[in-house]
Design an enzyme around this catalytic site. Structure first.
Site: not given
Ligand code: ASP
Length: 348
Positions: A14, A58-59, A90, A247, A279-280
């Site tokens: 961006t 950047s995706s 991203d 995860r 996942q935390c």
């Protein structure tokens, strides 16, 4: 004091985005455009040069582009005192992590930055991010008789925060404080002054190197209630799979169900190196806290401590390209290469 020579590398995102109205593609940002938008760069104590890679959102980032970027930085290393990489937010944390493993002992600042609003927009956050990123990259270490740079590692500067690159995570899709470092303190407090935490800054011990090869056959399995053994088996039995990140829940927990564990045992049997990453966002894996986590460790799943997903994934990709065996990969993964994980005896 002579000004630092800084190379700005534009990769897309961006910050410089201006779409080609006919094709919708991002147009390459050029240095004149940047100077017009941010004339303040002339006032910095730095000699700036500019280089643009083919710009992407950047995706669309890939391991191949990481290799191109790492090679570019390695090739230019001796010519400049520091580097600022303009990058979309991203996948910025993935790229910063990858670079930290691909450029061991780089010994010079590589500061990634970007913005949530394009640099030409009135309320842009890109101007401040860019100017402070350059200032950080250009800073000398006043205690070094050889006049080395103060920052000698891959970092992210974004929204008043200076973060170790391989500790960072994108936490906010809209706010100006998009990046966070959940398990490691910021490397500087940025306000009227930039106050560095010198005690936290890395000092390379060896000669700069380039690890340009990446093994993309690494997968991420996100556990959730209702995950079927078929879906799990499908993901873990891809041909050529070298490593998988599980995860897990909380402090590293997973179901105790025999069918679930049997699929993991099959993957282990097939030579896949599995890593337990929670996942935390905050906290670490303590696989022995509950029987549900201990079961994974018994099967050979490596507890990952407090590493982020982004750092675990890129570390596995870089190390798997160098270590042909699972146990070699396990031994290498356990080592801390660039400050990406807190040692177990410090965590507990
Ligand atoms: N989608 C954009 C990118 O990551 C978002 C940004 O630059 O902040 O390239």
């Amino acid at each position: 004091m002579t000004p630092s020579r800084i190379l700005l590398v534009y990769t897309g995102g961006t910050i410089g985005s201006e779409e080609d109205l006919n094709t919708g593609a991002l147009k390459p940002l050029n240095f004149d455009h940047l100077r017009n938008r941010v004339p303040e760069v002339e006032g910095l104590e730095a000699e700036l040069e500019f280089e643009s890679m083919a710009p992407i959102d950047s995706s669309d980032m890939t391991p191949v582009r990481w290799s191109e970027l790492a090679r570019l930085l390695h090739l230019r290393r001796d010519r400049y005192d520091g580097f600022v990489v303009l990058h979309g937010t991203d996948t910025m944390a993935y790229t910063a992590s990858a670079l930290s493993f691909m450029l061991p002992d780089f010994g010079k600042p590589v500061v990634l930055t970007g913005s949530q609003l394009p640099i030409g927009v009135l309320r842009t956050d890109g101007k401040e991010n860019l100017l402070t990123a350059i200032e950080i990259a250009a800073k000398w270490d006043s205690t070094d008789p050889n006049r080395g740079p103060l920052v000698r590692e891959v970092v992210i500067y974004f929204g008043d925060e200076l973060l170790r690159g391989n500790r960072a995570h994108k936490q906010d899709a809209e706010g100006f404080q998009a990046m966070t470092s959940p398990n490691f303190p910021a490397l500087a407090e940025v306000g009227i002054h930039v106050r560095f935490r010198r005690d936290l800054l890395l000092r390379p011990l060896g000669e700069p190197a380039l690890r340009v090869d990446i093994e993309p056959n690494v997968t991420v399995v996100h556990l959730h209630p209702g995950l079927t053994t078929d879906a799990l088996r499908h993901q873990l039995s891809q041909p050529g799979l070298r490593a998988a990140i599980l995860r897990t829940y909380g402090s590293g927990n997973a179901p105790r169900n025999a069918d679930f564990l049997a699929v993991l045992a099959e993957a282990q049997e097939a030579g896949v190196f599995m890593v337990n990453v929670t996942q935390c966002t905050v906290g670490s894996v303590d696989a022995n806290r509950y029987v549900t986590g201990a079961g994974l460790t018994r099967l050979g799943v490596e507890p990952s401590l407090d590493i982020t997903l982004e750092a675990a994934l890129t570390k596995l990709m870089v190390l798997a390209a160098q270590e042909p065996t699972r146990e070699g990969l396990r031994a290498a993964f356990k080592l801390d290469f660039a400050g990406e994980q807190t040692p177990a005896d410090v965590i507990r």
